[in-house]
Design a protein around this motif. Sequence first.
Motif, PDB file in Angstrom:
ATOM      1  N   ALA A 157     -38.279  -8.586  35.241  1.00 20.89           N
ATOM      2  CA  ALA A 157     -37.427  -7.969  36.259  1.00 20.89           C
ATOM      3  C   ALA A 157     -36.910  -9.026  37.237  1.00 20.89           C
ATOM      4  O   ALA A 157     -35.762  -8.963  37.674  1.00 20.89           O
ATOM      5  N   TYR A 158     -37.747  -9.999  37.562  1.00 19.75           N
ATOM      6  CA  TYR A 158     -37.293 -11.061  38.458  1.00 19.75           C
ATOM      7  C   TYR A 158     -36.215 -11.909  37.779  1.00 19.75           C
ATOM      8  O   TYR A 158     -35.208 -12.244  38.398  1.00 19.75           O
ATOM      9  N   GLU A 159     -36.430 -12.236  36.525  1.00 26.38           N
ATOM     10  CA  GLU A 159     -35.418 -13.006  35.796  1.00 26.38           C
ATOM     11  C   GLU A 159     -34.081 -12.259  35.770  1.00 26.38           C
ATOM     12  O   GLU A 159     -33.021 -12.842  35.988  1.00 26.38           O
ATOM     13  N   ALA A 160     -34.139 -10.957  35.518  1.00 24.20           N
ATOM     14  CA  ALA A 160     -32.914 -10.151  35.489  1.00 24.20           C
ATOM     15  C   ALA A 160     -32.239 -10.151  36.860  1.00 24.20           C
ATOM     16  O   ALA A 160     -31.016 -10.270  36.964  1.00 24.20           O
ATOM     17  N   PHE A 161     -33.028 -10.035  37.931  1.00 24.98           N
ATOM     18  CA  PHE A 161     -32.470 -10.073  39.286  1.00 24.98           C
ATOM     19  C   PHE A 161     -31.850 -11.433  39.576  1.00 24.98           C
ATOM     20  O   PHE A 161     -30.730 -11.528  40.072  1.00 24.98           O
ATOM     21  N   LEU A 162     -32.578 -12.490  39.243  1.00 25.64           N
ATOM     22  CA  LEU A 162     -32.112 -13.838  39.538  1.00 25.64           C
ATOM     23  C   LEU A 162     -30.831 -14.177  38.781  1.00 25.64           C
ATOM     24  O   LEU A 162     -29.857 -14.639  39.370  1.00 25.64           O
ATOM     25  N   THR A 163     -30.824 -13.899  37.495  1.00 24.55           N
ATOM     26  CA  THR A 163     -29.655 -14.265  36.690  1.00 24.55           C
ATOM     27  C   THR A 163     -28.514 -13.270  36.829  1.00 24.55           C
ATOM     28  O   THR A 163     -27.350 -13.651  36.789  1.00 24.55           O
ATOM     29  N   GLY A 164     -28.826 -12.005  37.015  1.00 20.50           N
ATOM     30  CA  GLY A 164     -27.784 -10.982  37.071  1.00 20.50           C
ATOM     31  C   GLY A 164     -27.181 -10.752  38.435  1.00 20.50           C
ATOM     32  O   GLY A 164     -26.067 -10.247  38.548  1.00 20.50           O
ATOM     33  N   LYS A 165     -27.904 -11.104  39.483  1.00 18.02           N
ATOM     34  CA  LYS A 165     -27.404 -10.835  40.835  1.00 18.02           C
ATOM     35  C   LYS A 165     -27.353 -12.100  41.692  1.00 18.02           C
ATOM     36  O   LYS A 165     -26.272 -12.543  42.076  1.00 18.02           O
ATOM     37  N   LEU A 166     -28.494 -12.671  41.965  1.00 16.32           N
ATOM     38  CA  LEU A 166     -28.558 -13.715  42.983  1.00 16.32           C
ATOM     39  C   LEU A 166     -27.832 -15.005  42.596  1.00 16.32           C
ATOM     40  O   LEU A 166     -27.021 -15.516  43.366  1.00 16.32           O
ATOM     41  N   SER A 167     -28.097 -15.514  41.420  1.00 14.18           N
ATOM     42  CA  SER A 167     -27.489 -16.799  41.054  1.00 14.18           C
ATOM     43  C   SER A 167     -25.987 -16.678  40.807  1.00 14.18           C
ATOM     44  O   SER A 167     -25.280 -17.679  40.821  1.00 14.18           O
TER      45      SER A 167
END
Length: 152
Positions: A121-131
């Motif tokens: 879930a963190y990877e999805a947040f990081l790659t899909g939203k934050l980065s």
Amino acid sequence: MSNEVSLDQVDRDILFQLSQGGRLTNVELAKRVGLTPPPCLRRVKRLEEAGVITGYRAVIDPEALGRGLEVLVDVEIYAQDRKSFEAFEATVASYDEVVECRRMYGRPDYFLRVAVADHAAYEAFLTGKLSGLPAVLRLESHLTMKKIKATG
């Protein structure tokens, strides 16, 4: 504090007791700080009205909400203009995964606390939203080994 308030030791004891357990009854709080209930209640009301006490809240176990992984993220951004800062802040504040966002002096520009279910879930947040945000220059994630002290 919205109104400057002089705090004596009894006020500080009240604040400490309420920070440890905000659901204390006035009677129990008064007993713990050595007052009778009426003056204790007057002091609490004065502290609330002066903005020293800004609210009460429940502390919820993140695991119960399916958010057992907390990641601390340092964020540096390209932009130095107000419009870019404000756009970045508004976007990040809208993300449900972000439970705290602070603009810092110096580096990093921002400090985020992100709460998600797990590493995927963190990877999805990081790659899909934050980065993917246009202002982002650099992200550095920090995973907690052990929480030593936490307030609320």
